[in-house]
Design a protein around this motif. Structure first.
Motif, PDB file in Angstrom:
ATOM      1  N   GLU A 195       0.829  -1.211   0.000  1.00 16.90           N
ATOM      2  CA  GLU A 195       0.000   0.000   0.000  1.00 16.90           C
ATOM      3  C   GLU A 195       0.860   1.256   0.000  1.00 16.90           C
ATOM      4  N   GLN A 196       1.972   1.233   0.733  1.00 12.65           N
ATOM      5  CA  GLN A 196       2.899   2.367   0.692  1.00 12.65           C
ATOM      6  C   GLN A 196       3.470   2.532  -0.712  1.00 12.65           C
ATOM      7  N   PHE A 197       3.822   1.425  -1.327  1.00  9.59           N
ATOM      8  CA  PHE A 197       4.350   1.448  -2.695  1.00  9.59           C
ATOM      9  C   PHE A 197       3.339   2.099  -3.641  1.00  9.59           C
ATOM     10  N   GLN A 198       2.093   1.704  -3.537  1.00  4.66           N
ATOM     11  CA  GLN A 198       1.052   2.271  -4.395  1.00  4.66           C
ATOM     12  C   GLN A 198       0.876   3.767  -4.143  1.00  4.66           C
ATOM     13  N   GLN A 199       0.898   4.142  -2.886  1.00  4.45           N
ATOM     14  CA  GLN A 199       0.710   5.557  -2.549  1.00  4.45           C
ATOM     15  C   GLN A 199       1.827   6.415  -3.133  1.00  4.45           C
ATOM     16  N   ARG A 200       3.035   5.876  -3.165  1.00  4.31           N
ATOM     17  CA  ARG A 200       4.181   6.645  -3.650  1.00  4.31           C
ATOM     18  C   ARG A 200       4.260   6.699  -5.170  1.00  4.31           C
ATOM     19  N   PHE A 201       3.880   5.614  -5.844  1.00  4.32           N
ATOM     20  CA  PHE A 201       4.149   5.530  -7.279  1.00  4.32           C
ATOM     21  C   PHE A 201       2.919   5.691  -8.172  1.00  4.32           C
ATOM     22  N   THR A 202       1.717   5.600  -7.631  1.00  7.52           N
ATOM     23  CA  THR A 202       0.523   5.787  -8.462  1.00  7.52           C
ATOM     24  C   THR A 202       0.486   7.174  -9.108  1.00  7.52           C
ATOM     25  N   PRO A 203       0.852   8.261  -8.393  1.00  6.77           N
ATOM     26  CA  PRO A 203       0.867   9.575  -9.061  1.00  6.77           C
ATOM     27  C   PRO A 203       1.832   9.632 -10.242  1.00  6.77           C
ATOM     28  N   LEU A 204       2.978   8.982 -10.132  1.00 10.73           N
ATOM     29  CA  LEU A 204       3.935   8.960 -11.236  1.00 10.73           C
ATOM     30  C   LEU A 204       3.399   8.118 -12.390  1.00 10.73           C
ATOM     31  N   ALA A 206       0.348   7.870 -13.219  1.00  8.36           N
ATOM     32  CA  ALA A 206      -0.682   8.678 -13.881  1.00  8.36           C
ATOM     33  C   ALA A 206      -0.080   9.655 -14.882  1.00  8.36           C
ATOM     34  N   MET A 207       1.206   9.949 -14.729  1.00  9.78           N
ATOM     35  CA  MET A 207       1.865  10.899 -15.629  1.00  9.78           C
ATOM     36  C   MET A 207       2.389  10.244 -16.904  1.00  9.78           C
ATOM     37  N   LEU A 208       2.445   8.916 -16.933  1.00  5.06           N
ATOM     38  CA  LEU A 208       2.958   8.233 -18.115  1.00  5.06           C
ATOM     39  C   LEU A 208       2.131   8.587 -19.338  1.00  5.06           C
ATOM     40  N   GLY A 209       2.812   8.827 -20.428  1.00  7.70           N
ATOM     41  CA  GLY A 209       2.119   9.150 -21.675  1.00  7.70           C
ATOM     42  C   GLY A 209       1.806  10.614 -21.849  1.00  7.70           C
ATOM     43  N   LYS A 210       1.947  11.414 -20.792  1.00  5.48           N
ATOM     44  CA  LYS A 210       1.707  12.842 -20.908  1.00  5.48           C
ATOM     45  C   LYS A 210       2.977  13.526 -21.410  1.00  5.48           C
ATOM     46  N   ARG A 211       2.844  14.250 -22.453  1.00  2.00           N
ATOM     47  CA  ARG A 211       4.004  14.870 -23.094  1.00  2.00           C
ATOM     48  C   ARG A 211       4.731  15.810 -22.138  1.00  2.00           C
ATOM     49  N   ALA A 213       5.930  15.225 -19.262  1.00  3.70           N
ATOM     50  CA  ALA A 213       5.715  15.014 -17.832  1.00  3.70           C
ATOM     51  C   ALA A 213       6.999  14.584 -17.137  1.00  3.70           C
ATOM     52  N   LEU A 214       7.833  13.813 -17.832  1.00  3.78           N
ATOM     53  CA  LEU A 214       9.087  13.336 -17.271  1.00  3.78           C
ATOM     54  C   LEU A 214      10.232  13.667 -18.216  1.00  3.78           C
ATOM     55  N   THR A 215      11.303  14.226 -17.675  1.00  2.00           N
ATOM     56  CA  THR A 215      12.519  14.371 -18.464  1.00  2.00           C
ATOM     57  C   THR A 215      13.204  13.009 -18.547  1.00  2.00           C
ATOM     58  N   ASP A 216      14.199  12.896 -19.409  1.00  4.39           N
ATOM     59  CA  ASP A 216      14.934  11.639 -19.516  1.00  4.39           C
ATOM     60  C   ASP A 216      15.590  11.277 -18.179  1.00  4.39           C
ATOM     61  N   GLN A 217      16.154  12.255 -17.509  1.00  3.58           N
ATOM     62  CA  GLN A 217      16.792  11.988 -16.221  1.00  3.58           C
ATOM     63  C   GLN A 217      15.771  11.542 -15.190  1.00  3.58           C
ATOM     64  N   GLN A 218      14.613  12.172 -15.165  1.00  3.70           N
ATOM     65  CA  GLN A 218      13.575  11.783 -14.215  1.00  3.70           C
ATOM     66  C   GLN A 218      13.057  10.379 -14.503  1.00  3.70           C
ATOM     67  N   ALA A 219      12.905  10.032 -15.777  1.00  2.90           N
ATOM     68  CA  ALA A 219      12.460   8.686 -16.135  1.00  2.90           C
ATOM     69  C   ALA A 219      13.460   7.650 -15.654  1.00  2.90           C
ATOM     70  N   LEU A 261       5.440   1.434 -14.850  1.00  2.00           N
ATOM     71  CA  LEU A 261       6.485   2.453 -14.726  1.00  2.00           C
ATOM     72  C   LEU A 261       7.832   1.952 -15.240  1.00  2.00           C
ATOM     73  N   TYR A 262       8.171   0.718 -14.918  1.00  2.00           N
ATOM     74  CA  TYR A 262       9.473   0.204 -15.336  1.00  2.00           C
ATOM     75  C   TYR A 262       9.568   0.122 -16.855  1.00  2.00           C
ATOM     76  N   ALA A 263       8.510  -0.372 -17.476  1.00  2.00           N
ATOM     77  CA  ALA A 263       8.504  -0.468 -18.940  1.00  2.00           C
ATOM     78  C   ALA A 263       8.265   0.899 -19.581  1.00  2.00           C
ATOM     79  N   GLY A 264       7.375   1.687 -18.982  1.00  3.33           N
ATOM     80  CA  GLY A 264       7.016   2.973 -19.570  1.00  3.33           C
ATOM     81  C   GLY A 264       8.150   3.987 -19.562  1.00  3.33           C
ATOM     82  N   CYS A 265       9.089   3.835 -18.642  1.00  8.16           N
ATOM     83  CA  CYS A 265      10.222   4.770 -18.545  1.00  8.16           C
ATOM     84  C   CYS A 265      11.468   4.253 -19.262  1.00  8.16           C
TER      85      CYS A 265
END
Length: 305
Positions: A195-204, A206-211, A213-219, A261-265
């Motif tokens: 549940e902690q994992f979900q709370q931390r990474f679900t917002p990120l 949600a940003m996948l696919g948004k132009r 939203a993430l720089t290369d370094q952030q990904a 996230l792992y595949a999307g980044c």
């Protein structure tokens, strides 16, 4: 709130150890074809995660001392790489993470039974090794995993355990036998970690696919952090069949977030790693052992980071 806010929140809440992030970073670079890295590249890839150059150098020296990485000196520069055994262990751990935790008595299972033919201490050692190969403890003297898991130990003979290939209904019946004893599983700890994992990474996620939203370094940072976070959660999971778990068990939701996230980044992370590692390395002093006093004073930092 932008992606950097959420990344910094993960770093602040999870407090990943520098040694763990270094090994994950080397493994990521190796997956993208960069098996060796100059010291300057290592520093450039780790500093954005909140660690100072001096701290990184000391951590690398300790990993080399433990023979987890290898450091070669080339004049005034240091070339760093994972040792073959470390690379293989990280790859095996990655394969386990990429396997969904969902299991069912509806499939065939490999069952290992401790018949009491050797000491409890020896069984405890064997059980620890088998847990690392995705076996679950169904009863005090029964360990099992789906028969489809075809890596690692394939039989119980190496550990002195009796091996049975059974279907799920047979295994479910065996677990209910008083002969095998009752097992009280800790489900609260893994549930809380998932549940902690979900709370931390679900917002990120949600940003996948948004132009933009993430720089290369952030990904790249997200890919490291989601690996670290999911591995921590998965390690506490007893990996039981779904028939023994509550209906709201969060393992699959966490797995889906991890995979997304792992595949999307991946593409952006690869671009960042190659940009850093393929840039001509600056002259860097070789990694030398820190003074004894410094090691003693700073050792607690690495153990608790």
């Amino acid at each position: 709130m932008n992606s950097q806010f959420h990344i910094e929140a993960v770093l602040r809440q999870a407090k990943p150890r520098l040694s763990t992030l270094l090994k994950l970073m080397f493994s990521e670079a190796q997956a993208f074809g960069q098996k060796t890295q100059w010291l300057g590249s290592v520093i450039a890839l780790i500093e954005p995660l909140g660690f100072q150059e001096r701290t990184i150098r000391t951590a690398l020296f300790r990993l080399a001392e433990s023979k987890l990485i290898k450091i070669e000196r080339h004049g005034r520069r240091s070339l760093c790489m994972l040792t073959p055994s470390t690379a293989a262990a990280i790859q095996a751990a990655r394969q386990r993470l990429n396997t969904p935790a969902a299991r069912s008595f509806g499939e065939d299972w490999s069952m290992l039974v401790h018949t009491g033919s050797f000491s409890a201490a020896r069984y405890a050692t064997a059980r620890k090794q088998l847990l690392e190969l995705d076996y679950c403890v169904l009863a005090p003297n029964i360990m099992a995993r789906p028969a489809s898991y075809a890596r690692g130990v394939q039989s119980g003979e190496d550990h002195g355990l009796a091996l049975f290939e059974v279907n799920g209904s047979q295994l479910a019946a065996a677990v209910r036998q008083p002969l095998f004893g009752k097992m009280d599983w800790d489900l609260d700890t893994p549930k809380e970690l998932y549940e902690q994992f979900q709370q931390r990474f679900t917002p990120l996620r949600a940003m996948l696919g948004k132009r933009g939203a993430l720089t290369d370094q952030q990904a790249y940072m997200v890919r490291l952090l989601v690996s670290h976070g999911y591995q921590l959660s998965r390690r506490s999971d007893p990996l039981l069949p779904q028939e023994l778990l509550p209906q709201d068990w969060p393992a699959m939701a966490a797995y889906q977030t991890y995979v997304a996230l792992y595949a999307g980044c991946a593409a952006q992370a690869r671009r960042h790693i190659l940009k850093i590692t393929e840039t001509p390395a600056l002259e860097q002093p070789v990694i030398a052992a820190p003074p004894a006093r410094q090691v003693a004073r700073r050792s607690s930092v690495y153990m608790t980071a």
